[in-house]
Design an enzyme around this catalytic site. Structure first.
Site, PDB file in Angstrom:
ATOM      1  N   GLN A  11       0.844  -1.214   0.000  1.00 30.60           N
ATOM      2  CA  GLN A  11       0.000   0.000   0.000  1.00 30.60           C
ATOM      3  C   GLN A  11       0.870   1.252   0.000  1.00 30.60           C
ATOM      4  OE1 GLN A  11      -3.957  -0.389   2.261  1.00 30.60           O
ATOM      5  NE2 GLN A  11      -2.464  -1.204   3.687  1.00 30.60           N
ATOM      6  N   VAL A  12       1.818   1.300   0.930  1.00 26.55           N
ATOM      7  CA  VAL A  12       2.673   2.484   1.062  1.00 26.55           C
ATOM      8  C   VAL A  12       3.722   2.493  -0.052  1.00 26.55           C
ATOM      9  CG1 VAL A  12       4.332   3.662   2.571  1.00 26.55           C
ATOM     10  CG2 VAL A  12       2.236   2.674   3.541  1.00 26.55           C
ATOM     11  N   ASP A  30      10.294  -5.445  -5.568  1.00 28.57           N
ATOM     12  CA  ASP A  30       9.418  -6.228  -4.695  1.00 28.57           C
ATOM     13  C   ASP A  30      10.191  -7.497  -4.326  1.00 28.57           C
ATOM     14  OD1 ASP A  30       9.242  -7.886  -6.903  1.00 28.57           O
ATOM     15  OD2 ASP A  30       7.159  -7.382  -7.359  1.00 28.57           O
ATOM     16  N   ASP A  40      13.954  -9.589  -1.686  1.00 28.73           N
ATOM     17  CA  ASP A  40      13.254 -10.469  -0.746  1.00 28.73           C
ATOM     18  C   ASP A  40      13.850 -10.300   0.650  1.00 28.73           C
ATOM     19  OD1 ASP A  40      12.150 -12.470   0.736  1.00 28.73           O
ATOM     20  OD2 ASP A  40      12.631 -14.088  -0.674  1.00 28.73           O
ATOM     21  N   THR A 105       4.719   0.760  13.722  1.00 29.92           N
ATOM     22  CA  THR A 105       3.299   0.651  14.041  1.00 29.92           C
ATOM     23  C   THR A 105       2.994   1.037  15.492  1.00 29.92           C
ATOM     24  OG1 THR A 105       1.574  -1.016  14.356  1.00 29.92           O
ATOM     25  CG2 THR A 105       3.809  -1.809  14.443  1.00 29.92           C
ATOM     26  N   ASP A 106       1.750   1.435  15.732  1.00 35.76           N
ATOM     27  CA  ASP A 106       1.317   1.677  17.124  1.00 35.76           C
ATOM     28  C   ASP A 106       1.216   0.362  17.904  1.00 35.76           C
ATOM     29  OD1 ASP A 106      -1.271   1.354  15.418  1.00 35.76           O
ATOM     30  OD2 ASP A 106      -1.873   0.880  17.460  1.00 35.76           O
ATOM     31  N   TYR A 129       3.439  -9.546  16.014  1.00 35.93           N
ATOM     32  CA  TYR A 129       3.752  -8.602  14.933  1.00 35.93           C
ATOM     33  C   TYR A 129       4.361  -7.323  15.529  1.00 35.93           C
ATOM     34  CZ  TYR A 129       2.607  -4.830  11.612  1.00 35.93           C
ATOM     35  OH  TYR A 129       2.648  -3.726  10.807  1.00 35.93           O
ATOM     36  N   LYS A 133       8.100  -5.781  14.858  1.00 36.73           N
ATOM     37  CA  LYS A 133       8.314  -4.422  14.341  1.00 36.73           C
ATOM     38  C   LYS A 133       9.186  -3.612  15.307  1.00 36.73           C
ATOM     39  CE  LYS A 133       6.766  -2.739  11.153  1.00 36.73           C
ATOM     40  NZ  LYS A 133       7.288  -2.676   9.765  1.00 36.73           N
ATOM     41  N   TRP A 154      -3.584   2.076  11.070  1.00 35.99           N
ATOM     42  CA  TRP A 154      -4.832   2.025  10.296  1.00 35.99           C
ATOM     43  C   TRP A 154      -4.625   2.501   8.857  1.00 35.99           C
ATOM     44  CZ3 TRP A 154     -10.015   3.218  13.188  1.00 35.99           C
ATOM     45  CH2 TRP A 154     -10.053   2.537  14.395  1.00 35.99           C
TER      46      TRP A 154
HETATM   47  P1  NDP Z   1       1.349  -4.038   2.834  1.00 37.87           P
HETATM   48  O1  NDP Z   1       1.027  -5.359   3.469  1.00 37.87           O
HETATM   49  O2  NDP Z   1       0.381  -3.412   1.898  1.00 37.87           O
HETATM   50  O3  NDP Z   1       2.720  -4.154   2.056  1.00 37.87           O
HETATM   51  C1  NDP Z   1       3.801  -4.863   2.549  1.00 37.87           C
HETATM   52  C2  NDP Z   1       4.667  -5.235   1.377  1.00 37.87           C
HETATM   53  O4  NDP Z   1       5.760  -5.986   1.894  1.00 37.87           O
HETATM   54  C3  NDP Z   1       3.935  -6.125   0.352  1.00 37.87           C
HETATM   55  O5  NDP Z   1       4.137  -5.609  -0.942  1.00 37.87           O
HETATM   56  C4  NDP Z   1       4.612  -7.467   0.514  1.00 37.87           C
HETATM   57  O6  NDP Z   1       4.759  -8.163  -0.683  1.00 37.87           O
HETATM   58  C5  NDP Z   1       5.972  -7.045   1.011  1.00 37.87           C
HETATM   59  N1  NDP Z   1       6.668  -8.158   1.629  1.00 37.87           N
HETATM   60  C6  NDP Z   1       6.223  -9.024   2.567  1.00 37.87           C
HETATM   61  N2  NDP Z   1       7.176  -9.941   2.837  1.00 37.87           N
HETATM   62  C7  NDP Z   1       8.230  -9.630   2.030  1.00 37.87           C
HETATM   63  C8  NDP Z   1       9.492 -10.199   1.834  1.00 37.87           C
HETATM   64  N3  NDP Z   1       9.899 -11.288   2.492  1.00 37.87           N
HETATM   65  N4  NDP Z   1      10.318  -9.619   0.944  1.00 37.87           N
HETATM   66  C9  NDP Z   1       9.934  -8.534   0.241  1.00 37.87           C
HETATM   67  N5  NDP Z   1       8.745  -7.955   0.379  1.00 37.87           N
HETATM   68  C10 NDP Z   1       7.910  -8.507   1.271  1.00 37.87           C
HETATM   69  O7  NDP Z   1       1.727  -3.072   4.016  1.00 37.87           O
HETATM   70  P2  NDP Z   1       1.543  -1.486   4.141  1.00 37.87           P
HETATM   71  O8  NDP Z   1       1.954  -0.798   2.891  1.00 37.87           O
HETATM   72  O9  NDP Z   1       0.199  -1.223   4.700  1.00 37.87           O
HETATM   73  O10 NDP Z   1       2.600  -1.199   5.290  1.00 37.87           O
HETATM   74  C11 NDP Z   1       3.761  -0.398   5.094  1.00 37.87           C
HETATM   75  C12 NDP Z   1       4.470  -0.269   6.417  1.00 37.87           C
HETATM   76  O11 NDP Z   1       3.600   0.323   7.367  1.00 37.87           O
HETATM   77  C13 NDP Z   1       4.927  -1.592   7.035  1.00 37.87           C
HETATM   78  O12 NDP Z   1       6.165  -1.380   7.673  1.00 37.87           O
HETATM   79  C14 NDP Z   1       3.871  -1.879   8.075  1.00 37.87           C
HETATM   80  O13 NDP Z   1       4.406  -2.679   9.125  1.00 37.87           O
HETATM   81  C15 NDP Z   1       3.534  -0.484   8.529  1.00 37.87           C
HETATM   82  N6  NDP Z   1       2.201  -0.327   9.113  1.00 37.87           N
HETATM   83  C16 NDP Z   1       1.079  -0.735   8.421  1.00 37.87           C
HETATM   84  C17 NDP Z   1      -0.172  -0.587   8.985  1.00 37.87           C
HETATM   85  C18 NDP Z   1      -1.411  -1.007   8.270  1.00 37.87           C
HETATM   86  O14 NDP Z   1      -2.519  -0.760   8.787  1.00 37.87           O
HETATM   87  N7  NDP Z   1      -1.332  -1.601   7.088  1.00 37.87           N
HETATM   88  C19 NDP Z   1      -0.331   0.021  10.315  1.00 37.87           C
HETATM   89  C20 NDP Z   1       0.889   0.425  10.935  1.00 37.87           C
HETATM   90  C21 NDP Z   1       2.105   0.252  10.336  1.00 37.87           C
HETATM   91  P3  NDP Z   1       3.764  -9.336  -1.125  1.00 37.87           P
HETATM   92  O15 NDP Z   1       2.513  -8.641  -1.571  1.00 37.87           O
HETATM   93  O16 NDP Z   1       4.505 -10.024  -2.226  1.00 37.87           O
HETATM   94  O17 NDP Z   1       3.555 -10.176   0.093  1.00 37.87           O
END
Ligand code: NDP
Length: 297
Positions: A11-12, A30, A40, A105-106, A129, A133, A154
């Site tokens: 997402q981010v 990715d 990876d 994260t919170d 989790y 983090k 969120w």
């Molecule tokens: P997403 O789950 O949308 O994205 C995470 C990305 O990480 C995915 O593209 C996923 O790829 C990738 N990923 C997972 N495992 C691996 C790996 N082994 N190697 C490479 N890539 C990997 O998360 P968000 O964008 O929502 O989160 C961004 C950040 O914000 C993160 O650090 C998260 O912890 C933090 N955060 C998110 C919150 C939320 O509500 N979503 C809340 C608070 C913090 P694939 O799709 O291939 O699995």
């Protein structure tokens, strides 16, 4: 300026591809290898080799193990991706003199009380989790690399699945929905996080003393129940035909999940706003924009 973005399709990460582009030459990965570069995070040696080959000035890590419930059982993988891989990024950034931008994260907090969490508050992760983090945050701080860590909460993106889209889908078929009303936070757009990242990074490059840990979330607060009610009222007002007639508030205890969730996800963003002279809009403005896109209005 070489910028290495990891997790480009999250997402981010997706929004960062847009917001980081004007700052320099962007190499976005990715988990699948491209031109011999591994993005990876579960492959620690491959990750280290990628950084040594790219020699970035800035590493932005938007990749994470984010399956909160699965992390309770897949602890080793969650720890490797969120903890050990972050440590590799931090060590390599320190060696290169590069910046590391990272998200947390919170869930590093206990989730108790009703006061918005400050960066200086004591941590006590609410689930595995959150613990993984927190390990990532600590590895960055211990490494001594130049860093920006943004703790957020969120998060939603217009692309892919999100809570609002799930509520709209359910509301089409069901007359009644039960939604948790005792967890409070602020829905925060991935686009806002990406834009703030680029603005803050631009300033930090000029003023390294701005490095540090920051809380980043949209303004205001709401429960999941209030959020769902807002989304459904907006959709109805914009002509969507929905079957739902009642949205019932329920307690977290009525919806058990493998991982515990915090009741209090409020983040105090004063430090970020003051240090970078930034304004964080209320959660409604980003959600309205996302809904307009989702509903194609
Ligand atoms: P997403 O789950 O949308 O994205 C995470 C990305 O990480 C995915 O593209 C996923 O790829 C990738 N990923 C997972 N495992 C691996 C790996 N082994 N190697 C490479 N890539 C990997 O998360 P968000 O964008 O929502 O989160 C961004 C950040 O914000 C993160 O650090 C998260 O912890 C933090 N955060 C998110 C919150 C939320 O509500 N979503 C809340 C608070 C913090 P694939 O799709 O291939 O699995």
């Amino acid at each position: 300026m070489n910028i290495l973005l990891l997790g480009k399709n999250g997402q981010v990460g997706w929004e960062l591809q847009r917001s980081l582009a004007p700052l320099g030459q962007l190499i976005a990965l990715d988990r699948h290898p491209v031109d011999g570069l591994s993005g990876d995070l579960s492959d620690l040696d491959g990750l280290r080799a990628t950084i040594r080959q790219v020699r970035p000035d800035i590493i932005v890590n938007a990749a994470a193990y984010t399956a909160v419930d699965k992390a309770e059982t897949e602890t080793e993988l969650a720890d490797r991706v969120n903890g050990q891989a972050t440590q590799v990024l931090a060590e390599e950034a320190a060696t290169l003199g590069a910046w590391l931008v990272h998200y947390s994260t919170d869930y590093v907090f206990s989730g108790q009380g009703s006061t918005a969490w400050k960066e200086t508050d004591a941590v006590a992760p609410v689930n595995h989790y959150g613990a993984s983090k927190l390990a990532g945050e600590q590895a960055i701080i211990d490494s001594g690399c130049k860093h920006l860590i943004f703790r957020t909460s969120w998060v939603y993106g217009a692309r892919g699945n999100n809570f609002a889209k799930t509520m709209l889908r359910l509301a089409k078929d069901r007359e009644s929905l039960n939604v948790i009303a005792d967890q409070i936070g602020a829905p925060t757009g991935a686009d806002l996080i990406a834009d703030v990242t680029a603005l803050a990074l631009g300033q930090a490059l000029q003023r390294p003393e701005l490095a540090g840990l920051y809380h980043l979330a949209a303004g205001g607060e709401i429960s999941w129940h209030g959020y769902a009610s807002h989304v459904i009222a907006f959709a109805k007002a914009n002509g969507e035909e929905l079957a739902v007639t009642s949205i019932n508030p329920i307690d977290t205890t009525a919806y058990p999940t493998p991982a515990r969730r915090p009741l209090n996800s409020r983040l105090n963003t004063q430090k970020l706003r003051a240090n970078f002279s930034l304004h964080l809009p209320d959660w409604q403005s980003g959600v309205t924009r996302m809904l307009m896109e989702v509903l194609n209005k």
